[in-house]
Structures are given as C-alpha cells and as structure tokens.
Design an enzyme around this catalytic site. Structure first.
Site, PDB file in Angstrom:
ATOM      1  N   TYR A 139      19.837 -21.605 -38.993  1.00  0.00           N
ATOM      2  CA  TYR A 139      19.473 -20.268 -38.772  1.00  0.00           C
ATOM      3  C   TYR A 139      21.814 -19.874 -37.302  1.00  0.00           C
ATOM      4  O   TYR A 139      20.662 -18.181 -37.299  1.00  0.00           O
ATOM      5  CB  TYR A 139      18.328 -20.214 -37.537  1.00  0.00           C
ATOM      6  CG  TYR A 139      17.228 -20.027 -38.576  1.00  0.00           C
ATOM      7  CD1 TYR A 139      16.750 -21.423 -39.217  1.00  0.00           C
ATOM      8  CD2 TYR A 139      15.947 -19.382 -38.094  1.00  0.00           C
ATOM      9  CE1 TYR A 139      15.519 -21.548 -39.983  1.00  0.00           C
ATOM     10  CE2 TYR A 139      15.808 -18.997 -39.011  1.00  0.00           C
ATOM     11  CZ  TYR A 139      14.207 -20.003 -39.931  1.00  0.00           C
ATOM     12  OH  TYR A 139      13.550 -20.061 -40.578  1.00  0.00           O
ATOM     13  N   LYS A 190      16.552 -34.972 -43.954  1.00  0.00           N
ATOM     14  CA  LYS A 190      17.101 -35.191 -45.157  1.00  0.00           C
ATOM     15  C   LYS A 190      18.433 -35.700 -45.511  1.00  0.00           C
ATOM     16  O   LYS A 190      19.310 -35.624 -45.723  1.00  0.00           O
ATOM     17  CB  LYS A 190      17.015 -34.353 -46.108  1.00  0.00           C
ATOM     18  CG  LYS A 190      16.585 -33.887 -47.981  1.00  0.00           C
ATOM     19  CD  LYS A 190      15.785 -33.869 -48.309  1.00  0.00           C
ATOM     20  CE  LYS A 190      16.018 -34.452 -50.219  1.00  0.00           C
ATOM     21  NZ  LYS A 190      14.771 -34.680 -50.801  1.00  0.00           N
ATOM     22  N   ASP A 223      10.677 -33.766 -47.939  1.00  0.00           N
ATOM     23  CA  ASP A 223       9.407 -33.906 -49.176  1.00  0.00           C
ATOM     24  C   ASP A 223       9.037 -34.908 -49.361  1.00  0.00           C
ATOM     25  O   ASP A 223       8.280 -34.681 -49.901  1.00  0.00           O
ATOM     26  CB  ASP A 223      11.401 -34.087 -50.419  1.00  0.00           C
ATOM     27  CG  ASP A 223      11.650 -35.674 -50.740  1.00  0.00           C
ATOM     28  OD1 ASP A 223      11.891 -35.678 -49.481  1.00  0.00           O
ATOM     29  OD2 ASP A 223      12.396 -35.711 -51.427  1.00  0.00           O
ATOM     30  N   ASP A 247      10.634 -24.793 -39.595  1.00  0.00           N
ATOM     31  CA  ASP A 247       9.569 -23.519 -40.076  1.00  0.00           C
ATOM     32  C   ASP A 247       9.063 -24.072 -41.297  1.00  0.00           C
ATOM     33  O   ASP A 247       7.867 -23.520 -41.748  1.00  0.00           O
ATOM     34  CB  ASP A 247      11.089 -22.750 -40.684  1.00  0.00           C
ATOM     35  CG  ASP A 247      10.606 -21.709 -41.335  1.00  0.00           C
ATOM     36  OD1 ASP A 247       9.852 -20.605 -40.599  1.00  0.00           O
ATOM     37  OD2 ASP A 247      10.839 -20.987 -42.296  1.00  0.00           O
ATOM     38  N   ASP A 251       4.160 -23.948 -41.192  1.00  0.00           N
ATOM     39  CA  ASP A 251       3.866 -23.103 -42.031  1.00  0.00           C
ATOM     40  C   ASP A 251       2.399 -24.327 -42.821  1.00  0.00           C
ATOM     41  O   ASP A 251       1.690 -23.970 -43.344  1.00  0.00           O
ATOM     42  CB  ASP A 251       4.836 -22.628 -43.110  1.00  0.00           C
ATOM     43  CG  ASP A 251       4.828 -20.652 -42.457  1.00  0.00           C
ATOM     44  OD1 ASP A 251       4.860 -20.692 -40.756  1.00  0.00           O
ATOM     45  OD2 ASP A 251       4.917 -19.680 -43.367  1.00  0.00           O
TER      46      ASP A 251
HETATM   47  C1  IPM Z   1       8.499 -18.410 -38.071  1.00  0.00           C
HETATM   48  C2  IPM Z   1       9.142 -17.398 -38.280  1.00  0.00           C
HETATM   49  C3  IPM Z   1      10.650 -17.002 -38.240  1.00  0.00           C
HETATM   50  C4  IPM Z   1      11.458 -18.141 -38.577  1.00  0.00           C
HETATM   51  C5  IPM Z   1      11.276 -15.911 -39.073  1.00  0.00           C
HETATM   52  C6  IPM Z   1      10.710 -14.126 -38.697  1.00  0.00           C
HETATM   53  C7  IPM Z   1      13.071 -15.843 -38.280  1.00  0.00           C
HETATM   54  O1  IPM Z   1       8.923 -17.462 -40.032  1.00  0.00           O
HETATM   55  O2  IPM Z   1       8.737 -17.842 -36.607  1.00  0.00           O
HETATM   56  O3  IPM Z   1       8.103 -19.196 -38.419  1.00  0.00           O
HETATM   57  O4  IPM Z   1      12.054 -18.525 -39.918  1.00  0.00           O
HETATM   58  O5  IPM Z   1      11.769 -18.676 -37.388  1.00  0.00           O
HETATM   59 MN    MN Z   2       8.109 -19.455 -40.362  1.00  0.00          MN
END
Ligand code: IPM
Ligand code: MN
Ligand code: NAD
Length: 357
Positions: A139, A190, A223, A247, A251
C-alpha cells in the site's frame, strides 16, 4: 471529545448520519460530552473542487480524538474525470499513513439471527479478530512505470516490509489476545513464495511469540486461510497479517459474517499521538447508494469501537449490545440480510435499544 466526521460518498452519506444519532443517544444515556467537526472530502467534493484532502485539513484531523469515516468512491459512470485510485490513496490511505494508524482492527463475528452463506455454522463458530498491518506492504505506492504504453512496459509495485512495522503489528495482536482472553494468534502470510518479505514476518512473529508463552500460535498461507475461513472458520481467533492480505481476507470475513453491512473497523494509532479513524469496512456501494436501504450496523459497530478506544467502555458495550438485540429481530434486517428495513428504521431501533438498555 473532539470527533471529526467525514461521510464521504454514496452510502457513506446514509450510514454516517445514523451513526451520529447512535453516538448522540449513547452520549445522553452515559453522560459524556463531545463536539463534532464536519469534513466534506470525497469523490463528489473532488469533482467540484479538484481537492482531495489538503494538508491543512490533515493537520486539523490529527488534533481530533477520533475520526468517523464513511467511504469514498463515486459511481463508475461519473468517475471518468477522477484519476484512478486518487480518492482512495489521497484521502483514505493518506489518513492511515500520515496519522500513523498502523493497526487496522477488523473483528469478524457472526451475530445471532444474521444469515451467513456458510452451511452448518453457529454464531459462536465465527468469532475472530483480524489485525491488519496498515502502514506498509503493497500500500506504500512505492513503484512506477518504465517505458509506459510501449510493448516493453515495466510496472513495479514494491511491497515495503520493515522490522519495525511488522513487529509492532504482531505485538499488538499478542497484546490484544492477552487483554481479551483470546487463546491463539495465527500469522497469515505467504512464506513459501515471498521468501524475503514474509520471511521477515515469520521471524518477527516467532520472536515476539516467545514473550507470550500463554498464547498459542499458528501459521497459515493466505490461500489456505481463504479456504479455512469458508470450511472451518472456528479455527481462527486472532489473525495478524499484511496490509494487502488483510484487505482481502476481511472482505471474505465480512461475507461470512453476513455481508459488508456487518463489518466494522478501527484504524488505530495506539500511541494516541494522532487521531484514530473508525469506519465500516465497506465502500460507497454505488449500486445501492441513494436508495435508503444500506445496512448501517457496520457503522454502528465502528462507533462502538470508537467509544471503546476513547475509554467510554460502558457506552461502547451498550452500542454493541443494542446492535445485537436489534439484529436478532428479522424485522430490523435491511435488504442485504434478506429483509425490508430501511437504514433509518435500523437507526431508530438501535437508538431505542440504547435508551431502553
Ligand atoms: C478497505 C478498502 C481500502 C483498502 C481501499 C478503498 C483503499 O478496500 O478499507 O478495505 O484497500 O484498504
Ligand atoms: Mn477492502
Ligand atoms: P463496496 O463495499 O462499496 O460494495 C461491495 C458490495 O457490498 C456491493 O454489492 C454493495 O451494495 C454491498 N454493500 C456495501 N456496503 C453495504 C451496506 N452498508 N449495506 C448493504 N450492502 C452493502 O465495494 P466496491 O463496490 O468494490 O467499491 C465501491 C467504491 O468504494 C470503489 O470506488 C472503492 O474504491 C471504494 N471503497 C472505499 C472504501 C472506503 O472508503 N473505506 C472501502 C472499499 C471500497
């Protein structure tokens, strides 16, 4: 307490006002005082002004006790004039990096009566906390192009890994485990391929772990972790991982805890030398923005994390409890959870539950 408020774009503009109502209700009930400062930054503001987040505002933000953030990102149909990634890097990542919010704390917990896509799991089976390193890794925007737009184009995007950055994230994960009576910390990386960067992670992890003999440790390649989060999420307690993997797996974590509308986060500067930032994990959700049925629970749980960080422990616990009580009743479920409730309705219900709690 001084709280900076930045709703941003899309559903950020719908969930943050509800989050502020919840904050106000908790303040009344628990007798704490706060002031808010509003900041307009985001995609819409950029389209009008060509300004992302000026340094002067960043300096002001640093002086708050906390920042409550919605999301940035505009509808792809209107975003042709917005250079790729500029909102994300110049607003959100700028705050995370410049305010040294080096921990992104993302609890992944399935609340009773929330639908999960996983079969045969009970709420207790999904209860992990993901500690995402938040100021390094892929990042850092350390990279560039050579021979751009030629057949010989080269693009580098360097994963920055420092002993200092890695060690403080790992130490935070172990301290968190001790403080909240968690039993295990799993490193997700990894090491079989990223033999330099993730080798550093592994050595730092092994060394720090020795200082916490009461905490069990484990290691999974990322993975395999993605697979286990779906097939046996129960094995995870505290996870510590890199910025990029964090990240991605958060999700996935959001998906198994009922969706993006349920996932909260805190971008913490544990030294408290600059403001920490609290935000739902989700983005601006252009597909549902403006319709009034975004799920505000992720924002409320982020408000609870903020109150906890600001040492308003009873208020934090009450907001968490109110979310649990409200979401246990399906009539308070928004569309993402299979219900018909509006954002405002869920806000009303949570405020009422705090008052009556
Ligand atoms: C998150 C988002 C951010 C990230 C993006 C929008 C920069 O996906 O907060 O998870 O990748 O950290
Ligand atoms: Mn994210
Ligand atoms: P997203 O999180 O906005 O949406 C993903 C899916 O989750 C969509 O189907 C959306 O409808 C759903 N969703 C998200 N929040 C919800 C909520 N509160 N209630 C119900 N459903 C919800 O991710 P995306 O579509 O990949 O990104 C959209 C924009 O947001 C992009 O510009 C992206 O860069 C940005 N983004 C910003 C942040 C942030 O500011 N923190 C985080 C992620 C993405």
């Amino acid at each position: 307490m001084k709280i900076a408020v930045m709703p941003g774009d899309g559903v950020g503009k719908e969930v943050i006002p509800q989050g502020l109502r919840v904050l106000q209700t908790a303040a009344k009930k628990f007798g704490f005082a706060y002031t808010t400062t509003d900041y307009p930054f985001g995609g819409e503001y950029y389209l009008q002004t060509k300004i992302t987040l000026p340094d002067s505002a960043l300096k002001e933000l640093a002086d708050h006790d906390a920042i409550l953030f919605g999301a940035v990102g505009v509808d792809p149909r209107g975003s042709a004039q917005i250079p790729q990634g500029i909102l994300e890097t110049e607003i959100l990542l700028k705050m995370r990096f410049e305010l040294d919010q080096y921990i992104n704390l993302r609890p992944t917990k399935l609340l009773p009566s929330v639908p999960t896509p996983l079969k045969n799991v009970e709420p207790d089976d999904i209860n992990m906390v993901i500690v995402r390193e938040n100021t390094e890794g892929l990042y850092c925007q350390n990279g560039g192009f050579l021979y751009k737009n030629t057949p010989h184009e080269v693009a580098n995007q360097i994963e920055v890994t420092t002993r200092h950055g890695v060690e403080r994230a790992i130490r935070f994960a172990f301290d968190y485990a001790v403080q909240f009576n968690r039993k295990k910390v799993t490193l997700v990386a990894k090491t079989n391929v990223l033999r330099f960067a993730h080798n550093l992670w592994q050595r730092a992890f092994d060394e720090v772990a020795k200082e916490y003999p009461q905490i069990n440790t484990d290691y999974h390649h990322v993975d395999a972790c993605c697979m286990y989060m779906v097939t046996k999420p129960k094995i995870y307690d505290v996870i510590v991982t890199t910025n990029m993997f964090g990240d991605i797996i958060t999700d996935l974590g959001a998906a198994i805890q009922g969706g993006m509308g349920m996932a909260a986060s805190g971008n913490l500067n544990p030294t408290r030398q600059a403001a920490s930032m609290f935000e739902p994990v989700h983005g601006s959700a252009p597909d549902i923005a403006g319709k009034g049925f975004a799920n505000p629970i992720a924002t409320f749980l982020s408000v609870a994390m903020m109150l906890d960080f600001l040492n308003e422990k009873s208020a934090a616990a009450a907001v968490n409890k109110a979310c649990q009580v409200v979401i246990a009743d399906k009539k308070n479920h928004t569309r993402d959870l299979g219900g018909v409730a509006s954002t405002t309705h869920v806000g009303d219900a949570v405020c009422e539950a705090i008052q009556n709690g």
